[in-house]
Design a protein around this motif. Structure first.
Motif, PDB file in Angstrom:
ATOM      1  N   UNK A 189      14.911 -15.131  -2.841  1.00 25.33           N
ATOM      2  CA  UNK A 189      15.513 -13.821  -3.072  1.00 25.33           C
ATOM      3  C   UNK A 189      14.481 -12.825  -3.577  1.00 25.33           C
ATOM      4  N   UNK A 190      14.823 -11.552  -3.395  1.00 27.94           N
ATOM      5  CA  UNK A 190      13.929 -10.495  -3.882  1.00 27.94           C
ATOM      6  C   UNK A 190      14.751  -9.360  -4.458  1.00 27.94           C
ATOM      7  N   UNK A 191      14.160  -8.659  -5.417  1.00 28.37           N
ATOM      8  CA  UNK A 191      14.778  -7.450  -5.947  1.00 28.37           C
ATOM      9  C   UNK A 191      13.790  -6.299  -5.852  1.00 28.37           C
ATOM     10  N   UNK A 192      14.309  -5.130  -5.563  1.00 27.62           N
ATOM     11  CA  UNK A 192      13.535  -3.895  -5.523  1.00 27.62           C
ATOM     12  C   UNK A 192      14.131  -2.961  -6.570  1.00 27.62           C
ATOM     13  N   UNK A 193      13.291  -2.425  -7.439  1.00 24.71           N
ATOM     14  CA  UNK A 193      13.768  -1.562  -8.511  1.00 24.71           C
ATOM     15  C   UNK A 193      13.118  -0.185  -8.430  1.00 24.71           C
ATOM     16  N   UNK A 194      13.900   0.828  -8.774  1.00 28.63           N
ATOM     17  CA  UNK A 194      13.386   2.187  -8.870  1.00 28.63           C
ATOM     18  C   UNK A 194      13.686   2.672 -10.286  1.00 28.63           C
ATOM     19  N   UNK A 244       0.805  -1.215   0.000  1.00 29.41           N
ATOM     20  CA  UNK A 244       0.000   0.000   0.000  1.00 29.41           C
ATOM     21  C   UNK A 244       0.845   1.275   0.000  1.00 29.41           C
ATOM     22  N   UNK A 245       2.083   1.204   0.493  1.00 31.52           N
ATOM     23  CA  UNK A 245       2.914   2.397   0.535  1.00 31.52           C
ATOM     24  C   UNK A 245       4.015   2.378  -0.525  1.00 31.52           C
ATOM     25  N   UNK A 246       3.922   1.491  -1.470  1.00 34.91           N
ATOM     26  CA  UNK A 246       4.905   1.418  -2.550  1.00 34.91           C
ATOM     27  C   UNK A 246       4.492   2.374  -3.676  1.00 34.91           C
ATOM     28  N   UNK A 247       5.355   3.331  -4.029  1.00 31.42           N
ATOM     29  CA  UNK A 247       5.030   4.250  -5.149  1.00 31.42           C
ATOM     30  C   UNK A 247       5.110   3.483  -6.466  1.00 31.42           C
ATOM     31  N   UNK A 248       4.007   2.938  -6.862  1.00 36.87           N
ATOM     32  CA  UNK A 248       4.000   1.966  -7.942  1.00 36.87           C
ATOM     33  C   UNK A 248       4.313   2.568  -9.320  1.00 36.87           C
ATOM     34  N   UNK A 249       4.282   3.900  -9.402  1.00 39.97           N
ATOM     35  CA  UNK A 249       4.623   4.508 -10.686  1.00 39.97           C
ATOM     36  C   UNK A 249       6.116   4.408 -10.973  1.00 39.97           C
ATOM     37  N   UNK A 250       6.924   4.207  -9.917  1.00 44.64           N
ATOM     38  CA  UNK A 250       8.366   4.159 -10.141  1.00 44.64           C
ATOM     39  C   UNK A 250       9.060   2.993  -9.440  1.00 44.64           C
TER      40      UNK A 250
END
Lengths: 115, 114
Positions: B74-79, B58-64
């Motif tokens: 494993x997980x990856x987070x991308x901006x 809910x607090x993830x800025x999904x546009x970026x």
């Protein structure tokens, strides 16, 4: 809105002295409260966790208290050491519909222990 | 027991560039979290995975921002693209079960966007 407020924002004490950090919360319904220690450049490490029925929990020189009626917690550090210099974060968990939990983090108290 | 691993530890990029962070949780931990910690503030949850499913974003800025945990490990987070206000420490944490249990944090990735 769930909130966790900590005080003081920062604190400087001499080695060997005791100190107490405060945490006030408005999280509801309450599940548990944790205190984390975060050294500079590191991730937070759990110190204590307390549920509604517990009003005190110790971990070595760290003692946490909880007053669920007034929604206040404190972390008392006894005989401080230089290695206690860190940020101390209060984290309160609520109970979500469906059984999950949501954590609300305080902004932390930055403690510096000096010689 | 090995802790939560994150890489890289530091990253400097220019605004509008893309960046990706990697996290390897403690073996056997079903739940994985990504937090953003801005200097002087407590961590803010961006996304929570239970195995490879999203529990809370809910607090993830999904546009970026985007995150994945394809095989439940494993997980990856991308901006993409990064903004100046994305400068922060990105913490990954894991817990054995749900968020009722103690979360173990990695050392974080410190991102500076110029």
């Amino acid at each position: 809105k769930n909130q966790v407020e900590q005080s003081p924002q920062s604190l400087i004490i001499l080695e060997g002295k005791n100190c107490t950090l405060q945490c006030n919360y408005t999280v509801s319904p309450f599940s548990n409260l944790r205190w984390y220690k975060q050294d500079t450049g590191r991730g937070p490490v759990s110190l204590t966790i307390m549920t509604f029925s517990e009003n005190t929990k110790s971990n070595g020189r760290y003692t946490a208290t909880l007053d669920a009626d007034t929604k206040q917690s404190s972390l008392h550090i006894t005989a401080s050491q230089l290695s206690d210099s860190a940020s101390y974060i209060c984290v309160v968990s609520d109970i979500l519909t469906g059984g999950g939990n949501k954590l609300t983090f305080g902004t932390g108290t930055q403690l510096k222990v000096e010689l | 027991e090995a802790g939560v691993a994150q890489s890289p530890r530091y990253k400097i990029i220019e605004k509008r560039q893309s960046v990706a962070f990697w996290c390897n949780p403690i073996s056997g931990h079903a739940t994985l979290y990504w937090y953003q910690q801005i200097l002087g503030q407590g961590p803010k949850l961006l996304i929570q995975f239970q195995n490879n499913g999203v529990v809370d974003d809910s607090q993830l800025p999904k546009d970026r921002f985007s995150a994945e945990r394809l095989k439940g490990v494993d997980s990856t987070l991308k901006i993409q693209p990064a903004k100046l206000e994305d400068s922060a420490v990105y913490l990954c944490a894991s817990s054995l079960g749900n968020s009722r249990e103690t979360q173990y944090f990695g050392p974080g990735t410190r991102l500076l966007v110029l």
